[in-house]
Design a protein around this motif. Structure first.
Motif, PDB file in Angstrom:
ATOM      1  N   SER A 105      63.357  70.219  89.609  1.00 21.54           N
ATOM      2  CA  SER A 105      62.376  69.440  88.853  1.00 21.54           C
ATOM      3  C   SER A 105      62.829  69.275  87.413  1.00 21.54           C
ATOM      4  N   TYR A 146      61.232  67.868  83.599  1.00 18.48           N
ATOM      5  CA  TYR A 146      60.022  67.508  82.862  1.00 18.48           C
ATOM      6  C   TYR A 146      60.434  66.873  81.540  1.00 18.48           C
ATOM      7  N   ASN A 166      55.729  62.450  89.448  1.00 22.00           N
ATOM      8  CA  ASN A 166      54.336  62.849  89.244  1.00 22.00           C
ATOM      9  C   ASN A 166      53.657  63.146  90.587  1.00 22.00           C
ATOM     10  N   PHE A 185      53.372  64.191  80.403  1.00 18.84           N
ATOM     11  CA  PHE A 185      54.686  64.613  80.853  1.00 18.84           C
ATOM     12  C   PHE A 185      55.113  63.732  82.013  1.00 18.84           C
ATOM     13  N   LYS A 243      57.164  64.032  85.246  1.00 19.76           N
ATOM     14  CA  LYS A 243      57.709  65.052  86.139  1.00 19.76           C
ATOM     15  C   LYS A 243      58.523  64.345  87.216  1.00 19.76           C
TER      16      LYS A 243
END
Length: 159
Positions: free
Chosen positions: A46, A48, A84, A115, A117
């Protein structure tokens, strides 16, 4: 006096045009991410990114460069992108050593706390026998740090 107002209008017009909407390129390296490796048969990673209010997400793009292991059977290996927590892209790996994915972004891709993601999930294969694939160290995919976000600057004025 008329020349003064003409010069003033020209400066004002030039200043407004220079602050108009434009793009900025933000590489993964600029956000502090080096080349990241996704290991294993079904690995995940992941990323961010904090998005400021000065960025307009509609029209922005994600450009992802990645390098799969040369030992993979690319026609049986997959890469999936989730933005997201919503599926955004899924595809088999191509034959190239460095591959590229370009995705358009929108406001819906931002979390409520601003953010972005990005999750990258893989399903990699080296042989047709899944039991042999589980322990194979050649099961990897490298996300290159020169992947980037092409972000559209907002033309809204903030006070």
């Amino acid at each position: 006096m008329n020349k003064f107002f003409t010069l003033l209008a020209f400066i004002l017009l030039f200043n407004t045009a220079s602050q108009a909407q434009g793009n900025s390129i933000a590489s993964f390296k600029a956000y502090g991410h080096d080349d990241e490796v996704v290991y294993g048969m079904s690995g995940a990673i992941s990323f961010y990114f904090k998005i400021t209010p000065l960025i307009e997400m509609n029209g922005s793009k994600l450009v992802l460069f990645f390098e799969p292991s040369q030992a993979l059977i690319k026609s049986h290996s997959y890469i999936n992108l989730v933005i997201n927590n919503k599926p955004a892209y899924s595809s088999r790996l191509g034959p190239d050593s460095i591959q590229k994915i370009t995705l358009n972004l929108s406001r819906a891709d931002l979390s409520p706390d601003k953010f972005l993601k990005i999750q990258i999930k893989t399903l990699l294969t080296i042989t047709d026998d899944q039991c042999k694939d589980l322990d194979n160290p050649a099961m990897w995919l490298r996300i290159k740090n020169y992947s980037y976000l092409s972000l559209v600057k907002s033309n809204k004025k903030l006070f």
